[in-house]
Design an enzyme around this catalytic site. Structure first.
Site, PDB file in Angstrom:
ATOM      1  N   SER A 108      51.152 -15.495   8.939  1.00 28.31           N
ATOM      2  CA  SER A 108      51.305 -15.816   7.526  1.00 28.31           C
ATOM      3  C   SER A 108      52.378 -16.893   7.323  1.00 28.31           C
ATOM      4  CB  SER A 108      51.588 -14.516   6.755  1.00 28.31           C
ATOM      5  OG  SER A 108      51.576 -14.725   5.375  1.00 28.31           O
ATOM      6  N   ASP A 158      40.380 -12.578   3.336  1.00 28.37           N
ATOM      7  CA  ASP A 158      41.798 -12.820   3.051  1.00 28.37           C
ATOM      8  C   ASP A 158      41.957 -13.255   1.590  1.00 28.37           C
ATOM      9  OD1 ASP A 158      44.434 -13.798   2.912  1.00 28.37           O
ATOM     10  OD2 ASP A 158      44.390 -14.413   5.015  1.00 28.37           O
ATOM     11  N   HIS A 189      44.622 -10.147   4.786  1.00 29.56           N
ATOM     12  CA  HIS A 189      45.880 -10.808   5.145  1.00 29.56           C
ATOM     13  C   HIS A 189      46.837  -9.834   5.840  1.00 29.56           C
ATOM     14  CE1 HIS A 189      48.078 -14.575   4.695  1.00 29.56           C
ATOM     15  NE2 HIS A 189      49.167 -13.876   4.492  1.00 29.56           N
TER      16      HIS A 189
HETATM   17  C1  MLT Z   1      53.421 -18.695   2.483  1.00 26.49           C
HETATM   18  O1  MLT Z   1      54.104 -18.670   1.488  1.00 26.49           O
HETATM   19  O2  MLT Z   1      53.798 -19.165   3.559  1.00 26.49           O
HETATM   20  C2  MLT Z   1      52.052 -18.131   2.365  1.00 26.49           C
HETATM   21  O3  MLT Z   1      51.728 -17.959   1.040  1.00 26.49           O
HETATM   22  C3  MLT Z   1      51.908 -16.864   3.122  1.00 26.49           C
HETATM   23  C4  MLT Z   1      52.809 -15.796   2.593  1.00 26.49           C
HETATM   24  O4  MLT Z   1      53.957 -15.764   2.954  1.00 26.49           O
HETATM   25  O5  MLT Z   1      52.345 -14.975   1.794  1.00 26.49           O
END
Ligand code: MLT
Length: 212
Positions: A108, A158, A189
């Site tokens: 992520s 996701d 996710h």
């Molecule tokens: C991010 O902010 O890098 C992406 O949205 C993934 C997350 O941290 O949820």
């Protein structure tokens, strides 16, 4: 030996000095301990370097600032990607890691900073296993990523990363010369057992895991 300054981190020396280290990069709200067991399962014996993101969002560690979900503060992202690449270089010297740069394993937000490192500091990593990444930014000109292996593991359901984002990142990295594979899993996710299986297979197939 004292460790490099700059990031709160965990370092696990590993038993195979011939393997490149894994750079473990957690998701939003995680910390430097989150991915240690995943790293040990993916590449047994490899040294593990696991920093904690320095940016706090409502108390949750991240690797760079965002303005909203999926909307990134690009100045901060550029700064943080370079700062992390500098830390990796300092850690390589301090811990006596192989000349082959680390392979990033990111989830992520951690996958997004790893992708930004590939795009902005292409020599800082020799490969990357990216779980649920987005396109962090698109530099012009593109970097030279020939010889760098990247696996993107995307979730078909996701709610945060669209399929278009996953394929756009694969396309961007491929146009930069990287050897990119993309694997689609049914999940969302979160990391699942299937992610670990895909990752283990990729490391097993990857010449990187043999230090070549
Ligand atoms: C991010 O902010 O890098 C992406 O949205 C993934 C997350 O941290 O949820």
């Amino acid at each position: 030996m004292s460790g490099p300054d700059g990031f709160v981190h965990q370092f696990v020396p590993g038993s195979r000095a011939d393997l490149p280290a894994l750079l473990l990069l957690h998701g939003t709200g995680g910390n430097e301990r989150d991915l240690l067991s995943l790293g040990a399962a993916l590449a047994p014996g490899a040294p593990l370097l696991s920093p904690r993101g320095k940016v706090l969002e409502n108390g949750m560690p991240r690797f760079f600032r965002r303005l909203a979900e999926g909307v990134f503060d690009l100045d901060d992202l550029r700064f943080r990607a370079n700062e992390l690449a500098d830390f990796v270089e300092a850690a390589t010297r301090a811990y006596g890691l192989t000349a082959t740069p680390p392979v990033a394993v990111g989830f992520s937000n951690g996958a997004n900073i790893a992708a930004a490192m590939l795009l902005l500091r292409p020599k800082s990593l020799s490969g990357a296993l990216l779980f649920r990444p987005m396109v962090p930014l698109a530099p012009d000109p593109l970097p030279d990523l020939r010889g760098v292996r990247v696996a993107i593991v995307a979730g078909r359901t996701d709610p945060i990363v669209t399929p278009e984002q996953s394929t756009a990142l694969a396309d961007l990295l491929t146009r930069s010369g990287a050897d990119v594979s993309i694997e689609w899993l049914p999940g969302g996710h979160v990391l699942t057992r299937a992610d670990i299986e895909v990752g283990t297979r990729w490391f097993g197939l990857s010449s990187l895991s043999r230090g070549a």
